[in-house]
Design an enzyme around this catalytic site. Structure first.
Site, PDB file in Angstrom:
ATOM      1  N   LYS A  81      93.198  38.257 133.886  1.00 13.53           N
ATOM      2  CA  LYS A  81      94.386  39.085 133.725  1.00 13.53           C
ATOM      3  C   LYS A  81      94.003  40.421 133.091  1.00 13.53           C
ATOM      4  O   LYS A  81      93.175  40.474 132.180  1.00 13.53           O
ATOM      5  CB  LYS A  81      95.395  38.343 132.858  1.00 13.53           C
ATOM      6  CG  LYS A  81      96.710  39.078 132.630  1.00 13.53           C
ATOM      7  CD  LYS A  81      97.612  38.242 131.753  1.00 13.53           C
ATOM      8  CE  LYS A  81      98.943  38.913 131.486  1.00 13.53           C
ATOM      9  NZ  LYS A  81      99.815  38.073 130.638  1.00 13.53           N
ATOM     10  N   SER A 156     104.050  37.405 132.404  1.00 11.34           N
ATOM     11  CA  SER A 156     103.338  38.605 132.798  1.00 11.34           C
ATOM     12  C   SER A 156     102.037  38.334 133.546  1.00 11.34           C
ATOM     13  O   SER A 156     101.417  39.259 134.067  1.00 11.34           O
ATOM     14  CB  SER A 156     103.047  39.478 131.566  1.00 11.34           C
ATOM     15  OG  SER A 156     102.266  38.768 130.610  1.00 11.34           O
ATOM     16  N   SER A 180     104.168  33.769 129.299  1.00 12.59           N
ATOM     17  CA  SER A 180     103.530  34.569 130.346  1.00 12.59           C
ATOM     18  C   SER A 180     102.508  33.842 131.195  1.00 12.59           C
ATOM     19  O   SER A 180     102.073  34.359 132.219  1.00 12.59           O
ATOM     20  CB  SER A 180     102.881  35.815 129.742  1.00 12.59           C
ATOM     21  OG  SER A 180     103.856  36.707 129.274  1.00 12.59           O
TER      22      SER A 180
END
Length: 456
Positions: A81, A156, A180
């Site tokens: 990420k 996210s 997330s």
């Protein structure tokens, strides 16, 4: 090999390397090819280092040929990420307000994976600064759902979840500051695990809500990844000691006799009836496995005010990072949120931390009676693009720093995935993984239909 190499798990890849039926170069080339085919449609990655990945794969191939792999995940492709630093890539955090500067040092999980010989593919898309449950930014564009591009991928860690679902790297590393990992895992139908706070070391520091963990297609792969990244690091003074030698041990010991509390609403969340029915069926399967399931709520009120006050620290840190000029470049909704969070007083933050302590104690007492708590992940079906998924069951357990996972449990009325949320006591990560693995064996996790994807 005639099968689609991108559908092999990390565990299967390692076995194939060991038996010399497949090489890391072949696996990496297949993954990069699939990324190239699907990236225009799903936008899972922000940056891919194809040349570097192939170079790493060739070195790994030579090690396997000598029978001397560097580590447990030698030659296995992995994505990170874009909130995590990876040497050789900028860390843009989904924002135009960040500099396009190549990182010279790895974050702890990237360092551990590089030491283990993993092939680093690149950086996956994230919501801006990880502050939304929606992976749609001015910098990175829109990352749609892995099952239907008209719907959201969540956030996210949306790019990581989509990459895991579509075979764009079997191992994906995400972050979770309020859901997330579990939010996008639920809506994209993959396994997402938020370990106990500090289990996976992090640097730079991102506050006491921030967990780092795996998004994978199988529970075994998540355990395999934890074997490498669940290590302390001198840069993270809150990181936990490595007290489990192999996260795969006891993974298949089942859930017979485990005391499981099932809370449909946590006592305050309104849940869509169709979605609740999917979760009810999943929980009934736990009883089939021999778990002792009792319907009960843990007994706390909506803790949103607590996490907002604690996040004021994150808002102040963000303003310091990007400056006044940077605030003009970020999403207006995020800027408004930052400005709101900055208005908390020191007294209000102290009070919130006292309430946080009370909540953590309440949950510790709750787990004296129950080994695990299960809930839905989502409260509503997966929304269309532009609207964040509603996952109010996730963030309370960032406040308490407990381990939690989203397990693919079925589908909503639109044919999109629904997640079952499993929460363990602090440091009870292995019990969460045991339940997830037992459920996976009974009801294997589905993958998006490859035939339909091939027609894109």
């Amino acid at each position: 090999m005639s099968q689609d190499l991108t559908q092999l798990t990390a565990y299967e890849l390692i076995e194939a390397y060991r038996t010399k039926t497949l090489s890391p170069v072949e696996a990496t080339m297949a993954t990069l090819k699939r990324i190239g085919e699907l990236q225009p449609h799903f936008n899972a990655y922000r940056a891919v280092g194809a040349d570097a990945a192939l170079a790493q794969a060739k070195v790994s191939e030579a090690r396997w040929a000598r029978g001397a792999p560097k580590g447990l995940l030698d030659g296995v492709p992995v994505g990170f990420k874009d909130l995590l630093n990876v040497q050789g890539f900028p860390t843009r955090k989904g924002s135009l307000a960040t500099p396009d500067i190549i990182q010279q040092a790895d974050s702890p999980p990237a360092a551990r994976l590089r030491e283990a010989g993993a092939v680093i593919l690149g950086k996956t898309q994230t919501a801006e600064f990880g502050l939304k449950g929606l992976t749609e930014t001015k910098l990175g564009g829109v990352t749609p759902n892995a099952w239907d591009r008209q719907y959201v991928s969540g956030g996210s860690s949306g790019g990581a979840a989509v990459a895991a679902a579509l075979g764009l790297g079997p191992l994906q590393v995400g972050t979770d500051g309020g859901g997330s990992i579990r939010n996008p895992a639920a809506v994209n139908g993959v396994f997402g695990f938020k370990p106990t706070f500090g289990r996976v070391a992090g640097y730079p520091h991102n506050g006491s809500l921030f967990h780092i963990g795996p998004l994978t297609r199988t529970v075994t792969d998540a355990a395999l990844l934890l074997n490498v990244i669940a290590q302390p690091d001198v840069r993270d003074w809150q990181s936990l000691p490595s007290d489990i030698c192999d996260w795969r041990e006891n993974l298949d010991s089942g859930v017979k006799g485990l005391r499981i509390a099932y809370s449909r609403t946590l006592g305050y969340v309104k849940v869509d009836p169709g979605l609740a029915a999917v979760v009810d069926r999943a929980v009934a399967r736990l009883s089939e496995l021999g778990a002792i399931v009792e319907e009960t709520d843990p007994g706390f009120r909506d803790p949103s005010p607590i996490i907002d006050a604690i996040n004021s620290e994150r808002a102040i840190r963000l303003r310091s990072e990007i400056g006044v000029a940077g605030l003009d470049l970020i999403d207006p909704g995020i800027r408004a949120r930052v400005e709101k969070l900055e208005r908390y007083t020191l007294a209000e933050v102290v009070e919130a931390n006292e309430r946080r302590t009370d909540l953590a104690i309440l949950m510790r007492r709750f787990h004296e009676k129950y080994d695990l708590l299960v809930t839905p992940v989502q409260s509503q079906p997966v929304p269309r693009l532009g609207t964040p998924p509603q996952t109010p069951f996730a963030f309370p357990f960032n406040i308490t720093q407990q381990p939690g996972a989203s397990i693919p449990a079925g589908f909503d009325n639109n044919g999109l995935p629904v997640g079952l949320h499993v929460v363990g006591p602090q440091y009870g990560d292995l019990t969460v993984l045991r339940l997830a693995r037992a459920f996976e064996k009974l009801q294997p996790f589905p993958t998006p239909h490859l035939d339909s994807l091939s027609k894109l």
